[in-house]
Motif scaffolding. Structure first.
Motif, mmCIF file in Angstrom:
data_model
loop_
_atom_site.group_PDB
_atom_site.id
_atom_site.type_symbol
_atom_site.label_atom_id
_atom_site.label_comp_id
_atom_site.label_asym_id
_atom_site.label_seq_id
_atom_site.Cartn_x
_atom_site.Cartn_y
_atom_site.Cartn_z
ATOM 1 N N ALA A 182 0.827 -1.204 0.000
ATOM 2 C CA ALA A 182 0.000 0.000 0.000
ATOM 3 C C ALA A 182 0.864 1.257 0.000
ATOM 4 O O ALA A 182 0.543 2.255 -0.653
ATOM 5 C CB ALA A 182 -0.936 0.001 1.206
ATOM 6 N N SER A 183 1.974 1.203 0.719
ATOM 7 C CA SER A 183 2.876 2.352 0.766
ATOM 8 C C SER A 183 3.463 2.631 -0.612
ATOM 9 O O SER A 183 3.577 3.789 -1.048
ATOM 10 C CB SER A 183 4.007 2.098 1.773
ATOM 11 O OG SER A 183 3.483 1.905 3.075
ATOM 12 N N GLY A 184 3.858 1.567 -1.327
ATOM 13 C CA GLY A 184 4.393 1.745 -2.667
ATOM 14 C C GLY A 184 3.364 2.326 -3.616
ATOM 15 O O GLY A 184 3.676 3.238 -4.411
ATOM 16 N N VAL A 185 2.140 1.827 -3.526
ATOM 17 C CA VAL A 185 1.075 2.356 -4.380
ATOM 18 C C VAL A 185 0.832 3.830 -4.077
ATOM 19 O O VAL A 185 0.675 4.655 -4.985
ATOM 20 C CB VAL A 185 -0.226 1.541 -4.181
ATOM 21 C CG1 VAL A 185 -1.397 2.214 -4.894
ATOM 22 C CG2 VAL A 185 -0.042 0.122 -4.680
ATOM 23 N N MET A 186 0.819 4.171 -2.800
ATOM 24 C CA MET A 186 0.587 5.560 -2.395
ATOM 25 C C MET A 186 1.658 6.489 -2.972
ATOM 26 O O MET A 186 1.356 7.557 -3.507
ATOM 27 C CB MET A 186 0.579 5.651 -0.863
ATOM 28 C CG MET A 186 0.283 7.026 -0.303
ATOM 29 S SD MET A 186 -1.449 7.452 -0.509
ATOM 30 C CE MET A 186 -1.495 9.089 0.244
ATOM 31 N N LEU A 187 2.899 6.076 -2.883
ATOM 32 C CA LEU A 187 3.999 6.891 -3.386
ATOM 33 C C LEU A 187 3.904 7.079 -4.902
ATOM 34 O O LEU A 187 4.143 8.174 -5.418
ATOM 35 C CB LEU A 187 5.338 6.263 -3.013
ATOM 36 C CG LEU A 187 5.712 6.317 -1.528
ATOM 37 C CD1 LEU A 187 6.871 5.384 -1.233
ATOM 38 C CD2 LEU A 187 6.052 7.752 -1.114
ATOM 39 N N VAL A 188 3.573 6.025 -5.611
ATOM 40 C CA VAL A 188 3.468 6.116 -7.069
ATOM 41 C C VAL A 188 2.319 7.039 -7.470
ATOM 42 O O VAL A 188 2.467 7.907 -8.348
ATOM 43 C CB VAL A 188 3.283 4.721 -7.683
ATOM 44 C CG1 VAL A 188 2.943 4.826 -9.173
ATOM 45 C CG2 VAL A 188 4.537 3.887 -7.501
ATOM 46 N N VAL A 189 1.158 6.867 -6.841
ATOM 47 C CA VAL A 189 -0.007 7.695 -7.180
ATOM 48 C C VAL A 189 0.271 9.167 -6.898
ATOM 49 O O VAL A 189 -0.008 10.044 -7.724
ATOM 50 C CB VAL A 189 -1.245 7.211 -6.399
ATOM 51 C CG1 VAL A 189 -2.392 8.211 -6.558
ATOM 52 C CG2 VAL A 189 -1.674 5.832 -6.883
#
Length: 750
Positions: free
Chosen positions: A109-116
Motif C-alpha cells: 500500500a505504501s508503494g502504491v501511495m507513493l506512485v499515485v
C-alpha cells in the motif's frame, strides 16, 4: 468427514505458503513502532512531493521551507504557529490509511501511495507550468466526464520543464519505492491486520477506512464554509487562505488544503419558493418591464464600443476623513464627473478584493446575496459554474444579443478551452490586464466568460510598449490606455486583434473589412499602476498630505498618501489624453470608469468605525464620446438622482440608461432595483480585508443620498425585488439555470 477435509486443506495451504517463502518465514515481523514511523515518513514524503509540484512559481517555496516553518525562527520569519505542514500530513495520512486498510498489505500500500502521489505531483507541476494554476476538483470531474477541463493544455502538450520534472519525480519515487520494497523483504509479517476470522477482519478494516475517508470528506466539505468547524480547525494550524492565487495558497497552506478549500464552497442557501414556475414568473414580469423601457429607447448597445475600466485603487483621497492635500490630484476626472453620469460607488473591499468588484461589474450579480463563505467568486465559484452569463457576451458574434447563446460554447464540458474554438467565442469582446494573467484565475475565467482575447503583461500588445513611471513596479495607465486604443483602431481598420493569451488572431474585426462597417467591441481593462505599496516611487512629487484633525499623520502614512496622490494624478492625466483620443474618433464609444477600492494606507481613518462607509466609497463615471452623443440623439443623461450612489452590479444597467439603449429583462430588473436601492454591499470592515468574509452583520444598503436603508422598512415592492434578486442569483450560480432558456438575458435589436 467434511471437517476433516477442511482441516486438511487448511494445513496444506499453510505448508504451501511456508514452502514458497522459506526466507520470509525465518524473519520476525517488525514491531508496531516501525509501522508507525514508516507511516509518518511515507505521508511526509507525499506531502513534500506535492509541495515540490508548486515550487516552480511565485515565491519558489521549497518542500523543506514548508516543513521547517513549524519551528520558531527556523524560516527566518519569526512567526509561530505555522503548522500547515502538519495539517497536510493529517489529510494525506488519512487517505493513506484508507489505502492501507483496503489492501491490508502495509508495504505494498505504501508503494502504491507513493506512485499515485508522484503521478499527481507531476500533473500538478505541469498544470502550474501551463496554466499558472493548481489542479482543482473541476479538472477531475471534467476529465472523468470525458473533457479535459483546465487540464486541456497539460494533457495535450508537454510544457517546457516537463521532461526534467518527470525525471526528478521518477527518480524520487523509484528510490522511495525501493526502500519500501527492501523493508517489505526484511519484514516477516504478511497481512498487516490478522484476525481469527477473515470476514470479521474485512468488516473492521472497512469501518476504519470509512471513518478515515469520512473525516477527509467532511473536512473538505466544510473547509470552504465561513465559521465552520473545519475552517476553525485549519486556522489553528496557521491556515490563512490566499484566494487571489491558487499557487500562492498551495505554497503557503499546502497543496492538499488548497485543493479541498476550493472543492466545495458554499455559494448560497436556496431561497424560499425557488422552482421552475417561480423563475418563469420572474422572466415574464421583467420581460414586460423591458418592453416598457425599450418603448422609449432608441439605440442598441451593440452599435457602440463599450470600454469598462477598473482603475486599480482609484478613489479621491481628499474625501478621506482626517486627510488634507495641498493640491487636487484628479482635476480632470472631477470635471468629467460634473458633466456626465457619475457618483460614488460602494465597494466591498478596502485595500484588496479587486476581482470581486470585477466579477460583480461583469455579471450584475452581488456579493450581498452570496453566503459569507464565498469570499472570492473567481476562485471558488466561476470554475464550477455550468452557466456563466456576463455582459460582454451581448457583443458576441452571431448571438443576437443573447448571453445564453453566447455562453453555450464556453459552458461545454471542456469549459476552459471551448471559448477559443473558431466561431464560438465572444468575438466582440477582449480583455486587457497589464499584469500576471494567472492571478484570480483570470486567464481561465475570461475564457469561460467568452472573451475572445486576453492581453496580459507578457503579450506584445502591452509588452512592446510597456512603461513604468520612475521607480514604480507596475505598468503605467498610459500603457494600458494605449493598448485599448490599439484594439479599437485595429477593429476600426478591420484587422482584428493582435493575438493574445486565450484567443485566435484576427477575430476582433468581425467582418468589418467585408461589410465596410467598423466592428464594435466590449473591452474590459483592469489597470495596475496604483496598486499597493506606495514607497516614494515618483520623482518631483508635489503632493503633500497633512492631517485635518488633531491626530497627526506619521511619516510612513504621509509618504504612502503622497505617493498614492501622485499616482492618482498620473492616472488623471492619462485619462484625459485617452478620452481626448476617443472623442476625436468618428465611431461611437462609451466608457465605464470605476475604482475598485481604496488603498489600505489610511491608518488613522481606518481606526475609527465611524469612517467605515467613507472608506468604502470609490469614484465612477460613465462617459460617451462626441460620436456616441450624436448617435443617441443627445438623450444620454446622468441626471437621475440614484446615480449619485451605485455598486458595481448596477454599472451595465446604468450604462444602458446613459446610452438610451434597449435592455434585456435582466438589465430591466437591475435598472428598477438600482432606482429602489441605489447601492448595496455585504458587511464591510475598516482594515485590509483577508479572505474570510464576515459571517456576522447585515448587508449594507444605501439610498440616493448615501444614507443607510433598513431592508425591513422598505416598500413591499422593493422587498419583492430583493427576493427576486436572490432567486435570480441562485438560479444562475447554484440552481438549475431555468432562466437560461427563457430569454432573460436577451437584448432585442428593435
Amino acid at each position: 468427514m467434511a471437517r476433516c477435509r477442511a482441516a486438511f486443506r487448511a494445513r496444506f495451504r499453510v505448508r504451501r505458503r511456508a514452502a514458497a517463502r522459506p526466507m520470509r518465514r525465518a524473519r520476525p515481523p517488525f514491531g508496531a513502532w516501525v509501522y508507525v514511523l514508516a507511516f509518518i515518513l511515507v505521508a511526509a514524503a507525499c506531502v513534500s512531493m506535492l509541495q515540490w509540484s508548486v515550487m516552480v512559481a511565485r515565491g519558489h517555496v521549497t518542500p523543506w521551507e514548508f516543513f521547517v516553518r513549524m519551528f520558531p525562527g527556523a524560516s527566518g520569519t519569526g512567526k509561530t504557529g505555522q503548522l500547515q505542514f502538519l495539517l497536510n500530513l493529517l489529510i494525506i495520512g488519512a487517505i493513506y490509511a484508507v489505502l492501507v486498510m483496503a489492501i491490508n498489505r502495509f508495504w505494498f500500500a505504501s508503494g502504491v501511495m507513493l506512485v499515485v502521489v508522484g503521478v499527481i505531483a507531476v500533473l500538478e507541476r505541469m498544470k502550474v507550468l501551463v496554466r499558472s494554476q493548481t489542479i482543482m476538483l473541476t479538472d477531475v470531474t471534467l476529465m472523468a466526464s470525458g473533457g479535459a477541463g483546465g487540464m486541456g493544455d497539460t494533457v495535450t502538450n508537454m510544457p517546457a520543464g516537463s521532461g526534467e520534472a518527470i525525471a526528478q519525480m521518477s527518480v524520487t519515487v523509484a528510490a522511495l519505492v525501493a526502500l519500501v520494497a527492501l523493508a517489505a523483504w526484511f519484514d516477516g509479517r504478511g497481512w498487516l491486520i490478522v484476525t481469527p476470522r477473515r470476514f470479521i477482519g474485512r468488516i473492521r478494516r472497512a469501518i476504519a477506512a470509512a471513518l478515515c475517508m469520512a473525516m477527509v470528506i467532511t473536512f473538505g466539505a466544510d473547509l470552504g464554509t465561513s465559521g465552520s468547524w473545519a475552517q476553525g480547525f485549519a486556522a489553528a494550524f496557521g491556515d490563512k487562505a490566499k484566494l487571489w492565487d491558487s499557487i500562492e495558497d498551495a505554497q503557503a497552506n499546502g497543496v492538499a488544503v488548497g485543493f479541498l478549500r476550493l472543492a466545495r464552497p458554499k455559494v448560497m442557501d436556496q431561497p424560499a419558493g425557488y422552482d421552475q414556475a417561480a423563475m418563469r414568473d420572474i422572466a415574464n414580469r421583467y420581460s414586460s418591464r423591458a418592453q416598457a423601457l425599450n418603448a422609449s429607447r432608441t439605440t442598441d448597445m451593440r452599435d457602440q464600443t463599450v470600454v469598462m475600466i477598473l482603475s486599480e485603487s482609484f478613489s479621491d483621497p481628499t474625501r478621506v476623513p482626517g486627510v488634507r492635500l495641498n493640491e487636487d490630484p484628479m482635476p480632470y476626472i472631477r470635471s468629467v464627473k460634473a458633466n456626465t453620469t457619475s457618483g460614488l460607488m460602494l465597494s466591498s473591499g478596502y485595500g484588496g478584493g479587486t476581482a470581486n468588484l470585477e466579477f460583480q461589474a461583469l455579471t450584475g450579480l452581488s456579493m450581498v446575496n452570496f453566503d459569507p463563505s464565498l469570499s472570492s467568486p473567481y476562485q471558488q465559484l466561476v470554475p464550477q459554474m455550468t452557466w456563466t452569463p456576463s455582459f460582454n457576451q451581448i457583443w458576441a458574434k452571431g448571438s443576437g444579443g443573447s448571453q445564453s447563446d453566447a455562453a453555450d460554447a464556453a459552458d461545454s464540458a471542456d469549459a476552459a478551452d471551448a471559448a477559443e474554438s473558431a466561431g464560438t467565442a465572444t468575438a466582440g469582446s477582449e480583455a486587457v490586464h497589464p499584469y500576471n494573467p494567472a492571478l484570480y484565475s483570470r486567464s481561465v475565467n475570461y475564457r469561460k466568460f467568452g472573451f475572445s482575447h486576453f492581453y496580459s503583461q507578457s503579450d506584445p500588445l502591452i509588452a512592446d510598449h510597456a512603461r513604468r513611471i520612475d521607480r514604480s513596479h507596475y505598468i503605467s495607465d498610459e500603457t494600458s490606455y494605449d493598448a485599448v486604443l490599439r484594439l479599437i483602431e485595429n477593429a476600426a481598420a478591420g484587422n482584428g486583434g493582435n493575438g493574445g493569451n486565450g484567443g485566435d488572431d484576427g477575430d476582433g474585426g468581425d467582418g468589418a473589412a467585408q461589410s465596410g462597417k467598423a466592428a464594435t467591441q466590449f473591452i474590459q481593462l483592469v489597470t495596475m499602476q496604483n496598486h499597493m505599496g506606495y514607497e516614494n516611487w515618483y520623482d518631483d512629487n508635489q503632493f503633500k498630505a497633512t492631517s485635518s484633525n488633531a491626530t497627526p499623520l506619521d511619516d510612513a502614512e504621509r509618504t504612502h498618501i503622497d505617493t498614492y496622490a501622485k499616482g492618482m494624478n498620473y492616472t488623471d492625466q492619462a485619462t484625459k489624453a485617452f478620452l481626448d483620443r476617443l472623442d476625436a474618433m468618428s465611431r461611437p464609444i462609451t466608457v465605464i470608469f470605476y475604482g475598485d477600492h481604496l488603498p489600505s494606507i489610511y491608518r488613522h481613518a481606518a481606526a475609527d468605525d465611524a469612517n467605515s462607509i467613507a472608506l468604502h466609497e470609490t469614484d465612477y463615471f460613465i462617459w460617451s464620446n462626441k460620436a456616441a452623443r450624436l448617435h443617441d440623439g443627445g438623450k444620454a443623461t446622468g441626471a437621475r438622482s440614484e446615480n449619485a450612489y451605485t455598486s458595481p452590479n448596477y454599472l451595465m444597467a446604468q450604462t444602458a440608461e446613459h446610452m438610451n439603449a434597449r435592455v434585456s429583462p435582466y438589465l430591466a430588473f437591475l435598472t428598477d432595483l438600482h432606482r429602489a436601492v441605489p447601492a448595496m454591499e455585504p458587511p464591510v470592515v475598516n482594515v485590509t480585508q483577508g479572505w474570510d468574509r464576515i459571517p456576522e452583520g447585515s448587508p449594507l444598503y444605501l439610498d440616493a443620498s448615501g444614507r443607510r436603508l433598513n431592508p425591513a422598512e422598505l416598500p413591499q415592492s422593493t422587498q419583492r425585488m430583493l427576493r427576486d434578486y436572490r432567486l435570480i442569483q441562485y438560479d444562475i450560480t447554484a440552481g438549475k439555470g431555468y432562466l437560461r432558456d427563457l430569454g432573460f438575458m436577451d437584448v432585442p435589436r428593435r
